[in-house]
Design a protein around this motif. Structure first.
Motif: not given
Length: 166
Positions: A74-86, A108-111, A117-127
């Motif tokens: 409901k909130k939105g998409a994250r890494l690996g989720d499928t979206i519909v786009a224009s 790639r998601a900025a969130m 393993d306890g680490s976190e991954v985030k990117f500079d852009d949304n791709a």
């Protein structure tokens, strides 16, 4: 309506700047100052939601797309989720043309996203990588790093096309 939005955003911006300046002039180690700085960093790190503009990182012909709908959550998409786009911008000789409605997988998601393993991954852009209805990539190359979380989401073909797996 636009004037109301502009005044609201400028009011929020002024209050945040006032909060920062008050806290920076006082002791920097206080919890209130840290909470205010965390609030600023959280505002720009959100889910991929409706009207989010994403960069296309494959050779399908599109440059930028705008999210119409996240197919999961409901909130939105994250890494690996499928979206519909224009498609908003496209190369003139590409497979995908401007204005076409396409499916895409967020690579790639900025969130930030926590890992097992306890680490976190985030990117500079949304791709995003454009796919067809069956989930197969439209392009034949994927540019930039791609997280290995896509393996759990059954997007192995995107991982094989990627040059770098993060």
């Amino acid at each position: 309506m636009a004037a109301g939005f502009a005044s609201t955003s400028s009011h929020v911006g002024r209050s945040l700047l006032r909060c920062l300046s008050n806290n920076l002039s006082s002791v920097l180690g206080t919890s209130h100052g840290i909470a205010c700085c965390n609030l600023l960093s959280q505002q720009q790190r959100t889910f991929i939601q409706m009207r989010t503009v994403l960069k296309v990182v494959d050779n399908s012909g599109a440059k930028k797309v705008m999210c119409i709908q996240a197919l999961k959550g409901k909130k939105g998409a994250r890494l690996g989720d499928t979206i519909v786009a224009s498609v908003k911008e496209a190369h003139p000789n590409g497979k995908v043309k401007k204005g076409k409605v396409v499916y895409g997988v967020v690579v790639r998601a900025a969130m930030q996203r926590g890992r097992c393993d306890g680490s976190e991954v985030k990117f500079d852009d949304n791709a995003v990588v454009l796919v067809d209805k069956q989930g197969q990539p439209i392009g034949t190359r994927v540019f930039g790093p791609v997280p290995h979380e896509l393996r759990k989401k059954k997007h192995v073909k995107i991982l094989t096309l990627a040059g770098h797996i993060a």
